[in-house]
Write a protein that holds these residues in place. Structure first.
Motif, PDB file in Angstrom:
ATOM      1  N   PHE A  88     -11.225 -72.943  65.797  1.00  0.00           N
ATOM      2  CA  PHE A  88     -12.245 -72.933  66.746  1.00  0.00           C
ATOM      3  C   PHE A  88     -13.519 -72.607  66.301  1.00  0.00           C
ATOM      4  CE2 PHE A  88      -7.986 -72.134  68.496  1.00  0.00           C
ATOM      5  CZ  PHE A  88      -7.868 -73.022  69.807  1.00  0.00           C
ATOM      6  N   CYS A  89     -13.674 -72.675  65.166  1.00  0.00           N
ATOM      7  CA  CYS A  89     -15.267 -72.503  64.386  1.00  0.00           C
ATOM      8  C   CYS A  89     -15.245 -73.206  63.337  1.00  0.00           C
ATOM      9  CB  CYS A  89     -15.220 -71.029  64.125  1.00  0.00           C
ATOM     10  SG  CYS A  89     -14.022 -70.391  62.936  1.00  0.00           S
ATOM     11  N   ASP A 128     -15.743 -75.513  57.569  1.00  0.00           N
ATOM     12  CA  ASP A 128     -14.846 -76.414  57.990  1.00  0.00           C
ATOM     13  C   ASP A 128     -14.964 -76.875  59.193  1.00  0.00           C
ATOM     14  OD1 ASP A 128     -12.522 -78.009  58.029  1.00  0.00           O
ATOM     15  OD2 ASP A 128     -11.024 -76.143  58.249  1.00  0.00           O
ATOM     16  N   ARG A 129     -15.785 -78.245  59.411  1.00  0.00           N
ATOM     17  CA  ARG A 129     -16.215 -78.663  60.574  1.00  0.00           C
ATOM     18  C   ARG A 129     -15.198 -78.919  61.516  1.00  0.00           C
ATOM     19  NH1 ARG A 129     -21.276 -77.748  61.406  1.00  0.00           N
ATOM     20  NH2 ARG A 129     -21.434 -79.846  62.572  1.00  0.00           N
ATOM     21  N   LEU A 130     -15.317 -78.523  62.716  1.00  0.00           N
ATOM     22  CA  LEU A 130     -14.585 -78.892  63.939  1.00  0.00           C
ATOM     23  C   LEU A 130     -14.472 -80.226  64.060  1.00  0.00           C
ATOM     24  CD1 LEU A 130     -15.401 -76.128  66.188  1.00  0.00           C
ATOM     25  CD2 LEU A 130     -13.330 -76.136  65.031  1.00  0.00           C
ATOM     26  N   PRO A 131     -13.422 -80.941  64.670  1.00  0.00           N
ATOM     27  CA  PRO A 131     -13.247 -82.302  65.194  1.00  0.00           C
ATOM     28  C   PRO A 131     -14.078 -82.144  66.348  1.00  0.00           C
ATOM     29  CG  PRO A 131     -10.989 -81.357  64.770  1.00  0.00           C
ATOM     30  CD  PRO A 131     -12.085 -80.130  64.382  1.00  0.00           C
ATOM     31  N   ALA A 132     -14.608 -83.486  66.765  1.00  0.00           N
ATOM     32  CA  ALA A 132     -15.664 -83.601  67.754  1.00  0.00           C
ATOM     33  C   ALA A 132     -15.171 -83.211  69.167  1.00  0.00           C
ATOM     34  CB  ALA A 132     -16.104 -84.876  67.933  1.00  0.00           C
ATOM     35  N   ALA A 133     -13.914 -83.388  69.321  1.00  0.00           N
ATOM     36  CA  ALA A 133     -13.127 -83.052  70.589  1.00  0.00           C
ATOM     37  C   ALA A 133     -12.953 -81.799  70.786  1.00  0.00           C
ATOM     38  CB  ALA A 133     -11.986 -83.814  70.779  1.00  0.00           C
ATOM     39  N   ARG A 134     -12.638 -80.924  69.749  1.00  0.00           N
ATOM     40  CA  ARG A 134     -12.395 -79.255  69.719  1.00  0.00           C
ATOM     41  C   ARG A 134     -13.882 -78.783  69.892  1.00  0.00           C
ATOM     42  NH1 ARG A 134      -8.590 -75.980  67.850  1.00  0.00           N
ATOM     43  NH2 ARG A 134      -7.114 -77.406  68.873  1.00  0.00           N
ATOM     44  N   ARG A 135     -14.821 -79.452  69.018  1.00  0.00           N
ATOM     45  CA  ARG A 135     -16.237 -78.584  69.067  1.00  0.00           C
ATOM     46  C   ARG A 135     -16.778 -78.891  70.706  1.00  0.00           C
ATOM     47  NH1 ARG A 135     -19.379 -77.462  65.547  1.00  0.00           N
ATOM     48  NH2 ARG A 135     -18.559 -78.938  64.266  1.00  0.00           N
ATOM     49  N   LYS A 136     -16.566 -79.799  71.360  1.00  0.00           N
ATOM     50  CA  LYS A 136     -17.003 -80.081  72.622  1.00  0.00           C
ATOM     51  C   LYS A 136     -16.418 -79.067  73.484  1.00  0.00           C
ATOM     52  CE  LYS A 136     -17.483 -83.217  76.695  1.00  0.00           C
ATOM     53  NZ  LYS A 136     -17.029 -84.487  77.075  1.00  0.00           N
ATOM     54  N   ALA A 137     -14.884 -79.086  73.588  1.00  0.00           N
ATOM     55  CA  ALA A 137     -14.117 -77.855  74.359  1.00  0.00           C
ATOM     56  C   ALA A 137     -14.641 -76.461  74.270  1.00  0.00           C
ATOM     57  CB  ALA A 137     -12.702 -78.098  74.090  1.00  0.00           C
ATOM     58  N   VAL A 138     -14.950 -76.266  72.638  1.00  0.00           N
ATOM     59  CA  VAL A 138     -15.182 -74.853  72.550  1.00  0.00           C
ATOM     60  C   VAL A 138     -16.667 -74.693  73.064  1.00  0.00           C
ATOM     61  CG1 VAL A 138     -15.842 -73.149  70.872  1.00  0.00           C
ATOM     62  CG2 VAL A 138     -13.514 -74.531  70.763  1.00  0.00           C
ATOM     63  N   THR A 139     -17.490 -75.630  73.025  1.00  0.00           N
ATOM     64  CA  THR A 139     -18.867 -75.434  73.417  1.00  0.00           C
ATOM     65  C   THR A 139     -19.008 -75.294  74.664  1.00  0.00           C
ATOM     66  OG1 THR A 139     -19.799 -76.625  71.477  1.00  0.00           O
ATOM     67  CG2 THR A 139     -21.426 -76.489  73.062  1.00  0.00           C
TER      68      THR A 139
END
Length: 158
Positions: A88-89, A128-139
Motif C-alpha cells: 500500500f506504499c 517499490d512503485r505501486l501499480p496504478a489501480a492500487r495507487r488510485k485506490a489508496v490515494t
C-alpha cells in the motif's frame, strides 16, 4: 468507507491518544519531517484490509510513504504486521526514538529517528512503485479520510 461519520472519525479528528508519550513524540517528529519533505501526513490511516498505518504521507507526485512507529524493542517484537503495509506504499520506513536498538530493524526498510521536535532519515527506503489501480485506490481513500477529519476538526457536531 460509508457516508456515515464513525466513532473512529471522531476519535482521530482532534487527537488519537492511544499511543504512549514516546510514540506520540515520534509521530509528531515524523509528521514534521514529512511536511518538510513535501508530503502531507495522515496519522492512524486505516486501510481497506483493516490494518492501520501509523503515519502515511502523499506528495504532489502521488508518491505514498508508510511509516511504522516502534517506541520500544518490546513494541517491535510484539507487532510484526509491518509487511502487510508494503502493498500500500511506494516506500516504507520504521520510525523509532533515538535510544531504540536499531540493529534489530530489517535492513530492507527505511529508518527514521525522531523525537517531538523533528526527525531524520538514517536509512532511505527502497522504492517499490505501486501499480496504478492500487495507487488510485489508496490515494482516494487517503483523500476521503483527510477531508473527513478536516471537516470534523471544524464541525464535530455532525
Amino acid at each position: 468507507m460509508s457516508g456515515k461519520i464513525t466513532q473512529e472519525d471522531l476519535d482521530f479528528a482532534i487527537v488519537d491518544g492511544r499511543q504512549s508519550p514516546t510514540a506520540a513524540a515520534v509521530q509528531r517528529g515524523v509528521c514534521r519531517l514529512l511536511i518538510h519533505m513535501g508530503f502531507a501526513p495522515l496519522t492512524e490511516f486505516s486501510l481497506k484490509t483493516g490494518r492501520r498505518i501509523d503515519v502515511a504521507g502523499i506528495n504532489a507526485k502521488g508518491e505514498i510513504i508508510a511509516v511504522e512507529i516502534k517506541s520500544s524493542l518490546t513494541d517491535f517484537r510484539a507487532d510484526q504486521k509491518w509487511e502487510d503495509y508494503l502493498d500500500f506504499c511506494d516506500r516504507f520506513f520504521f520510525a523509532v526514538p533515538m535510544e531504540f536498538p536499531r540493529d534489530v530493524l530489517p535492513e530492507e526498510t527505511g529508518l527514521i529517528v525522531a523525537d517531538q521536535f523533528g526527525a531524520e532519515i538514517l536509512r532511505d527506503s527502497p522504492e517499490d512503485r505501486l501499480p496504478a489501480a492500487r495507487r488510485k485506490a489508496v490515494t482516494l481513500l487517503f483523500a476521503r479520510v483527510a477531508a473527513r477529519r478536516a471537516h470534523l476538526a471544524i464541525d464535530s457536531g455532525v
